[in-house]
Design a protein around this motif. Sequence first.
Motif, PDB file in Angstrom:
ATOM      1  N   SER A 281       0.829  -1.205   0.000  1.00 35.36           N
ATOM      2  CA  SER A 281       0.000   0.000   0.000  1.00 35.36           C
ATOM      3  C   SER A 281       0.863   1.255   0.000  1.00 35.36           C
ATOM      4  O   SER A 281       0.590   2.222  -0.728  1.00 35.36           O
ATOM      5  N   VAL A 282       1.914   1.246   0.823  1.00 30.25           N
ATOM      6  CA  VAL A 282       2.813   2.404   0.871  1.00 30.25           C
ATOM      7  C   VAL A 282       3.519   2.587  -0.469  1.00 30.25           C
ATOM      8  O   VAL A 282       3.607   3.705  -1.003  1.00 30.25           O
ATOM      9  N   MET A 283       4.022   1.475  -1.029  1.00 31.92           N
ATOM     10  CA  MET A 283       4.700   1.549  -2.333  1.00 31.92           C
ATOM     11  C   MET A 283       3.736   2.037  -3.418  1.00 31.92           C
ATOM     12  O   MET A 283       4.112   2.822  -4.297  1.00 31.92           O
TER      13      MET A 283
ATOM     14  N   SER B  25      -9.317   5.239 -13.772  1.00 28.53           N
ATOM     15  CA  SER B  25      -9.988   4.230 -12.959  1.00 28.53           C
ATOM     16  C   SER B  25      -8.981   3.343 -12.235  1.00 28.53           C
ATOM     17  O   SER B  25      -9.113   3.071 -11.036  1.00 28.53           O
ATOM     18  N   THR B  26      -7.940   2.920 -12.957  1.00 31.01           N
ATOM     19  CA  THR B  26      -6.927   2.056 -12.345  1.00 31.01           C
ATOM     20  C   THR B  26      -6.123   2.802 -11.290  1.00 31.01           C
ATOM     21  O   THR B  26      -5.927   2.307 -10.172  1.00 31.01           O
ATOM     22  N   ALA B  27      -5.645   4.003 -11.640  1.00 33.07           N
ATOM     23  CA  ALA B  27      -4.830   4.770 -10.698  1.00 33.07           C
ATOM     24  C   ALA B  27      -5.630   5.151  -9.456  1.00 33.07           C
ATOM     25  O   ALA B  27      -5.139   5.042  -8.322  1.00 33.07           O
ATOM     26  N   PHE B  28      -6.888   5.593  -9.643  1.00 37.70           N
ATOM     27  CA  PHE B  28      -7.732   5.948  -8.500  1.00 37.70           C
ATOM     28  C   PHE B  28      -7.997   4.722  -7.629  1.00 37.70           C
ATOM     29  O   PHE B  28      -7.963   4.803  -6.395  1.00 37.70           O
ATOM     30  N   GLY B  29      -8.255   3.579  -8.281  1.00 38.98           N
ATOM     31  CA  GLY B  29      -8.487   2.356  -7.520  1.00 38.98           C
ATOM     32  C   GLY B  29      -7.265   1.945  -6.715  1.00 38.98           C
ATOM     33  O   GLY B  29      -7.379   1.528  -5.550  1.00 38.98           O
ATOM     34  N   GLN B  30      -6.073   2.064  -7.309  1.00 41.67           N
ATOM     35  CA  GLN B  30      -4.844   1.699  -6.600  1.00 41.67           C
ATOM     36  C   GLN B  30      -4.619   2.602  -5.391  1.00 41.67           C
ATOM     37  O   GLN B  30      -4.317   2.134  -4.295  1.00 41.67           O
ATOM     38  N   VAL B  31      -4.762   3.916  -5.594  1.00 38.35           N
ATOM     39  CA  VAL B  31      -4.541   4.861  -4.499  1.00 38.35           C
ATOM     40  C   VAL B  31      -5.625   4.709  -3.432  1.00 38.35           C
ATOM     41  O   VAL B  31      -5.334   4.678  -2.227  1.00 38.35           O
ATOM     42  N   SER B  32      -6.869   4.603  -3.864  1.00 41.22           N
ATOM     43  CA  SER B  32      -7.976   4.455  -2.923  1.00 41.22           C
ATOM     44  C   SER B  32      -7.828   3.171  -2.100  1.00 41.22           C
ATOM     45  O   SER B  32      -8.011   3.182  -0.876  1.00 41.22           O
TER      46      SER B  32
ATOM     47  N   SER C 137      -5.103   1.637  -1.402  1.00 41.61           N
ATOM     48  CA  SER C 137      -3.981   1.793  -0.481  1.00 41.61           C
ATOM     49  C   SER C 137      -4.396   2.594   0.736  1.00 41.61           C
ATOM     50  O   SER C 137      -4.058   2.261   1.873  1.00 41.61           O
ATOM     51  N   PHE C 138      -5.138   3.681   0.513  1.00 38.44           N
ATOM     52  CA  PHE C 138      -5.647   4.459   1.638  1.00 38.44           C
ATOM     53  C   PHE C 138      -6.631   3.639   2.470  1.00 38.44           C
ATOM     54  O   PHE C 138      -6.792   3.879   3.672  1.00 38.44           O
ATOM     55  N   GLN C 139      -7.300   2.679   1.821  1.00 41.11           N
ATOM     56  CA  GLN C 139      -8.288   1.848   2.505  1.00 41.11           C
ATOM     57  C   GLN C 139      -7.668   0.572   3.075  1.00 41.11           C
ATOM     58  O   GLN C 139      -8.355  -0.422   3.263  1.00 41.11           O
ATOM     59  N   TYR C 140      -6.384   0.605   3.372  1.00 45.34           N
ATOM     60  CA  TYR C 140      -5.701  -0.589   3.886  1.00 45.34           C
ATOM     61  C   TYR C 140      -6.421  -1.156   5.107  1.00 45.34           C
ATOM     62  O   TYR C 140      -6.658  -2.364   5.208  1.00 45.34           O
ATOM     63  N   LEU C 141      -6.782  -0.291   6.039  1.00 42.85           N
ATOM     64  CA  LEU C 141      -7.462  -0.763   7.248  1.00 42.85           C
ATOM     65  C   LEU C 141      -8.865  -1.275   6.938  1.00 42.85           C
ATOM     66  O   LEU C 141      -9.344  -2.219   7.575  1.00 42.85           O
ATOM     67  N   VAL C 142      -9.526  -0.643   5.951  1.00 44.29           N
ATOM     68  CA  VAL C 142     -10.869  -1.092   5.586  1.00 44.29           C
ATOM     69  C   VAL C 142     -10.829  -2.513   5.054  1.00 44.29           C
ATOM     70  O   VAL C 142     -11.586  -3.403   5.478  1.00 44.29           O
ATOM     71  N   SER C 143      -9.935  -2.765   4.098  1.00 47.25           N
ATOM     72  CA  SER C 143      -9.876  -4.080   3.458  1.00 47.25           C
ATOM     73  C   SER C 143      -9.278  -5.145   4.364  1.00 47.25           C
ATOM     74  O   SER C 143      -9.540  -6.334   4.183  1.00 47.25           O
ATOM     75  N   SER C 144      -8.484  -4.729   5.350  1.00 47.18           N
ATOM     76  CA  SER C 144      -7.786  -5.706   6.197  1.00 47.18           C
ATOM     77  C   SER C 144      -8.386  -5.826   7.582  1.00 47.18           C
ATOM     78  O   SER C 144      -7.835  -6.547   8.422  1.00 47.18           O
ATOM     79  N   TRP C 145      -9.503  -5.144   7.849  1.00 43.63           N
ATOM     80  CA  TRP C 145      -9.981  -5.039   9.226  1.00 43.63           C
ATOM     81  C   TRP C 145     -10.326  -6.391   9.838  1.00 43.63           C
ATOM     82  O   TRP C 145      -9.979  -6.661  10.989  1.00 43.63           O
ATOM     83  N   THR C 146     -11.002  -7.262   9.094  1.00 43.76           N
ATOM     84  CA  THR C 146     -11.363  -8.564   9.665  1.00 43.76           C
ATOM     85  C   THR C 146     -10.118  -9.385   9.973  1.00 43.76           C
ATOM     86  O   THR C 146     -10.069 -10.112  10.970  1.00 43.76           O
ATOM     87  N   THR C 147      -9.095  -9.293   9.110  1.00 43.67           N
ATOM     88  CA  THR C 147      -7.840 -10.005   9.367  1.00 43.67           C
ATOM     89  C   THR C 147      -7.111  -9.409  10.559  1.00 43.67           C
ATOM     90  O   THR C 147      -6.520 -10.130  11.369  1.00 43.67           O
ATOM     91  N   ILE C 148      -7.150  -8.078  10.670  1.00 36.40           N
ATOM     92  CA  ILE C 148      -6.519  -7.417  11.813  1.00 36.40           C
ATOM     93  C   ILE C 148      -7.184  -7.854  13.109  1.00 36.40           C
ATOM     94  O   ILE C 148      -6.517  -8.060  14.135  1.00 36.40           O
ATOM     95  N   ILE C 149      -8.505  -8.007  13.086  1.00 39.30           N
ATOM     96  CA  ILE C 149      -9.233  -8.471  14.270  1.00 39.30           C
ATOM     97  C   ILE C 149      -8.728  -9.846  14.694  1.00 39.30           C
ATOM     98  O   ILE C 149      -8.480 -10.104  15.879  1.00 39.30           O
ATOM     99  N   GLU C 150      -8.564 -10.748  13.729  1.00 34.18           N
ATOM    100  CA  GLU C 150      -8.062 -12.087  14.038  1.00 34.18           C
ATOM    101  C   GLU C 150      -6.639 -12.015  14.589  1.00 34.18           C
ATOM    102  O   GLU C 150      -6.292 -12.704  15.552  1.00 34.18           O
TER     103      GLU C 150
END
Length: 421
Positions: free
Chosen positions: A216-218, A360-367, A369-382
């Motif tokens: 995400s940072v990269m 669309s691709t660039a916005f999706g990649q950046v979005s 990455s900013f949404q790292y916690l959103v997409s990973s939240w269930t895994t972070i909970i575990e």
Amino acid sequence: MFHSFFPQPKLFFASAAVWTLACIFFWYFVGIELSTNLGFPPLPESAQPVGAAFFIAPTNLLFYVFFILCSALFCCAWHVFAKDNPWKIWSVWGTAILVFITYFGVQMDVAINVWRGPFFNLLQDALAGKPGITDSNFYVLLGKFLEIGAVGVVVSTFNLFFLSHYVFRWRTAMNNFYMSKWEKLRHIEGASQRVQEDTMRFANILEGLGISLIGSVMTLIVFLPILSELSKYVTNIPIIGALPNSLVWLALIWSVLGTVLLALVGVKLPGLNFRNQRVEAAYRKELVYGEDHDDRAQPPTVRELFTNVRRNYYRMYFHYLYFNFARFGYGQVDAIFLYYVLVPTFVAHQITLGIWQQISTAFGQVSNSFQYLVSSWTTIIELLSIHKRLKAFEAAIDDEPLPAIDQHYLEREAGVVHVDG
């Protein structure tokens, strides 16, 4: 968890973050100007070579050298500083290799985004009946895509192979460390499970989250300039109007809103997942005792333990109900957010199909990455629930008080009546 594998983890990761930021600032404020003076100026995305040639463009090759040199300097310093750490080859040098592979994976996305521009512009011209377009025009660009894919196959195969070894080395380090302290740990509830299963899950999950975070940072480092450049095509935002670097700000604001939303509605879930592991382990252990001892796993005891399991699951189901509602609702709105933002741009005929694909691709990649916690939240909970269990090991090793839930277990084993849950 970390001391067994990484040399002085807090200092190691802090120094890695500081060194990374220093290298990034050096490249953007000194390195780019230096490469331009050497005759290798950075090219806009529209001028980048298409296909496998993208990876060996002079500017990219120069950055690879810079990346490898910075990584080698950092690793050499820690190799000397952590001379007594038996895992430094994997924890220091292995981590650097993973970071570079992750960066190269982001470059794959950039190469595909560069390819999208000419391909979809060609597709738009063909569908509009523009003369002079032949089959070979499409076949050439499809061949360029296969070139990128061939590089991706090789890199992805090596990445998975290396990751498998990296994760198992980390698990081995944790296993060896905990087993060396077994006399202090063996009395903790589910000690065998925590050594055998939790160390494996912790290494696997943290590896996945860590690689995702680095990716995400990269992605932000690579795609933010691209998205900023593409923002020049979007001059009118609904409700807001004109906004410099509009796509960058929209991706940031929208992602922060989603992250805050899920963090608030999911605040109770890590503790519930930890308690779930606890009550499941207590139930399983009593059944194991019952295999060898007639006085264990009696119906009243088993009934009480399973009641704890059922109660915790019902509680989890309730809290996951509104969490999933918020998560799925945000995902549905997220799917059309960019379309809504670009409606004035579509109507004004300010972009072509190729530019739309790149936005669309660039916005999706950046979005994303900013949404790292959103997409990973269930895994972070575990991960947090596993971390809570392994922290009990850390407390026992350091002769500190155990967490309250583990003290409850020891009280019950000692004959104190206590109903968990």
